[in-house]
Design a protein around this motif. Structure first.
Motif, PDB file in Angstrom:
ATOM      1  N   ILE A 232      78.900  16.406 -14.733  1.00 46.25           N
ATOM      2  CA  ILE A 232      79.034  16.146 -13.307  1.00 46.25           C
ATOM      3  C   ILE A 232      77.569  15.925 -12.846  1.00 46.25           C
ATOM      4  O   ILE A 232      76.791  16.539 -13.284  1.00 46.25           O
ATOM      5  CB  ILE A 232      79.491  17.308 -12.486  1.00 46.25           C
ATOM      6  N   GLU A 233      77.481  14.609 -12.356  1.00 46.03           N
ATOM      7  CA  GLU A 233      75.948  14.015 -12.296  1.00 46.03           C
ATOM      8  C   GLU A 233      75.509  14.602 -10.933  1.00 46.03           C
ATOM      9  O   GLU A 233      76.227  14.919  -9.902  1.00 46.03           O
ATOM     10  CB  GLU A 233      75.907  12.471 -12.241  1.00 46.03           C
ATOM     11  N   ALA A 234      74.201  14.584 -10.599  1.00 51.54           N
ATOM     12  CA  ALA A 234      73.510  14.806  -9.481  1.00 51.54           C
ATOM     13  C   ALA A 234      74.287  14.053  -8.392  1.00 51.54           C
ATOM     14  O   ALA A 234      74.320  12.751  -8.429  1.00 51.54           O
ATOM     15  CB  ALA A 234      72.087  14.511  -9.539  1.00 51.54           C
ATOM     16  N   GLY A 235      74.478  14.761  -7.179  1.00 53.70           N
ATOM     17  CA  GLY A 235      75.093  13.961  -5.886  1.00 53.70           C
ATOM     18  C   GLY A 235      76.371  14.048  -5.939  1.00 53.70           C
ATOM     19  O   GLY A 235      77.163  13.809  -5.045  1.00 53.70           O
ATOM     20  N   GLN A 236      77.323  14.577  -7.068  1.00 53.87           N
ATOM     21  CA  GLN A 236      78.751  14.661  -7.371  1.00 53.87           C
ATOM     22  C   GLN A 236      79.060  15.843  -6.907  1.00 53.87           C
ATOM     23  O   GLN A 236      78.512  16.797  -7.108  1.00 53.87           O
ATOM     24  CB  GLN A 236      79.198  14.109  -8.698  1.00 53.87           C
ATOM     25  N   VAL A 237      80.383  16.046  -6.438  1.00 51.07           N
ATOM     26  CA  VAL A 237      81.083  17.320  -6.014  1.00 51.07           C
ATOM     27  C   VAL A 237      80.979  18.233  -7.147  1.00 51.07           C
ATOM     28  O   VAL A 237      81.611  18.024  -8.216  1.00 51.07           O
ATOM     29  CB  VAL A 237      82.288  17.214  -5.542  1.00 51.07           C
ATOM     30  N   ALA A 238      80.754  19.526  -7.051  1.00 53.07           N
ATOM     31  CA  ALA A 238      80.306  20.513  -8.110  1.00 53.07           C
ATOM     32  C   ALA A 238      80.937  21.947  -7.654  1.00 53.07           C
ATOM     33  O   ALA A 238      80.980  22.901  -8.388  1.00 53.07           O
ATOM     34  CB  ALA A 238      79.053  20.690  -8.787  1.00 53.07           C
ATOM     35  N   GLU A 264      77.067  28.653 -11.054  1.00 55.73           N
ATOM     36  CA  GLU A 264      76.340  29.221  -9.781  1.00 55.73           C
ATOM     37  C   GLU A 264      74.972  28.525 -10.015  1.00 55.73           C
ATOM     38  O   GLU A 264      74.080  28.807  -9.185  1.00 55.73           O
ATOM     39  CB  GLU A 264      76.219  30.493  -9.691  1.00 55.73           C
ATOM     40  N   GLU A 265      74.757  27.467 -10.751  1.00 61.79           N
ATOM     41  CA  GLU A 265      73.390  26.876 -10.970  1.00 61.79           C
ATOM     42  C   GLU A 265      73.344  25.647 -10.565  1.00 61.79           C
ATOM     43  O   GLU A 265      74.438  24.843 -10.596  1.00 61.79           O
ATOM     44  CB  GLU A 265      72.909  27.154 -12.272  1.00 61.79           C
ATOM     45  N   ASN A 266      72.261  24.953 -10.071  1.00 59.77           N
ATOM     46  CA  ASN A 266      72.140  23.707  -9.778  1.00 59.77           C
ATOM     47  C   ASN A 266      73.183  23.168  -8.814  1.00 59.77           C
ATOM     48  O   ASN A 266      73.945  21.847  -8.898  1.00 59.77           O
ATOM     49  CB  ASN A 266      72.200  22.692 -11.123  1.00 59.77           C
ATOM     50  N   LEU A 267      73.199  23.937  -7.566  1.00 64.72           N
ATOM     51  CA  LEU A 267      74.148  23.535  -6.666  1.00 64.72           C
ATOM     52  C   LEU A 267      73.568  23.260  -5.237  1.00 64.72           C
ATOM     53  O   LEU A 267      72.570  24.164  -4.897  1.00 64.72           O
ATOM     54  CB  LEU A 267      75.208  24.416  -6.292  1.00 64.72           C
TER      55      LEU A 267
END
Length: 356
Positions: A232-238, A264-267
């Motif tokens: 899942i790349e930056a800016g995509q729904v996670a 729980e990281e990088n959100l």
């Protein structure tokens, strides 16, 4: 005599339901409906990765309808009311985690008529919705008076959910936020969770507004996140949050919510599960106020084997079969059935005594 059970669909929940049926002392697996031509004609035990059971799977609905069976555990990804109606008219009780937890008179009318025609019963169950969202909060509320608020909330790491097509194309992970927010997931979840809220409202006696308020939010990745659907790349729904609420004169009295995160990281926003981690959490405010956390149904990232919540969903369905078969024809909710429990493992049961 054991109750004769058909398993409908052999995905994650279906495979777990087959195993649960085999372990249940009062049930016998006698049939199985599959969707794939590769599975049709195979022994059900081999389909679920086990030993031969002597039960052959079929992709023919007519064969299932003609089968002598007491109940069908109906676990497709999406419910088909026409299929369920046909099963009920054929005299087979239906237990399912994909709908009809607490249908209104109008929404349940056709299936109620089919059940009465066949002398059978339909029961919706599961885990969330279908247990943690309404059944167990209502049971817990018995330990409080003057109830002003009930909440049921799920906190789950979806990196353990091995259904990449569902995660991406249905749940909206790994895509742009606007696509997720306008996609099918909210409508799909509304059907079950709104029934869960209304069951709580009615049973607790709140004078709530007829409309259940719903809301959803997304969080996006701030950097690349590994997941069951790939990167899942930056800016995509996670991460996704959904919430359903019943109100009395502007005050929220029942709230059901889910929090689904790819870790729980990088959100962004920086959502977390909190110090308690993954869990189902149920809160009752009254006299007294209390909160209960239930852990163990969410597998930890990196665990091997079936997702614990999937197994729990299947167990709740299978353990309900005897009570549903004994219920009067129609639609039976939790409010209509006696207490349902699991059964002891075979090695801890009394020995069978042969009849005289």
């Amino acid at each position: 005599m054991a109750l004769r059970v058909v398993q409908w669909a052999t995905g994650g929940v279906g495979a777990a339901a087959v195993r649960a049926t085999l372990e249940h002392p009062d049930l016998e697996l006698v049939g199985c409906r599959v969707y794939s031509g590769d599975k049709a004609g195979r022994d059900v035990g081999h389909i679920i990765g086990g030993d031969r059971l002597g039960v052959t799977a079929t992709d023919s609905i007519d064969e299932i309808l003609a089968l002598d069976a007491d109940a069908v555990v109906y676990t497709p990804l999406m419910a088909n009311p026409d299929e369920v109606a046909a099963l009920l008219r054929s005299g087979k009780n239906v237990v399912t985690p994909v709908g009809w937890l607490y249908p209104s008179e109008r929404s349940g009318a056709a299936l109620r008529a089919a059940a009465l025609e066949g002398g059978a019963t339909l029961h919706g169950t599961g885990i969330a919705p279908g247990g943690m969202s309404e059944k167990f909060p209502l049971m817990l509320s018995a330990m409080s008076t003057g109830v002003t608020f009930v909440r049921a909330e799920e906190f789950s790491d979806l990196r353990t959910y091995q259904a990449p097509n569902v995660l991406r194309h249905v749940m909206g992970f790994g895509g742009p936020p606007e696509q997720a927010l306008t996609g099918p997931m909210q409508k799909m979840l509304d059907a079950g969770f709104i029934q869960a809220v209304r069951m709580c409202v009615d049973q607790l006696g709140f004078a709530a507004e007829p409309r259940v308020r719903s809301a959803q939010e997304v969080a996006v990745a701030t950097t690349t996140i590994d997941s069951p659907i790939g990167l899942i790349e930056a800016g995509q729904v996670a991460a996704r949050r959904f919430r359903w609420e019943a109100l009395v004169e502007g005050d929220v009295v029942v709230q059901v919510a889910v929090n689904w995160l790819m870790g729980e990281e990088n959100l962004d926003p920086a959502w977390t599960f909190g110090f308690e981690g993954q869990r189902y959490e149920m809160e009752v405010r009254g006299n007294p106020d209390f909160t209960v956390s239930v852990k163990g149904f969410q597998s930890e990232h990196g665990d091997q084997g079936p997702e614990s919540g999937v197994v729990g969903t299947a167990a709740h369905c299978v353990n309900s079969v005897p009570a549903v078969c004994a219920a009067p024809p129609g639609i039976a909710t939790y409010l209509d059935l006696p207490m349902i429990s699991g059964k002891a493992a075979p090695r801890f049961r009394p020995p069978l005594v042969a009849p005289d």
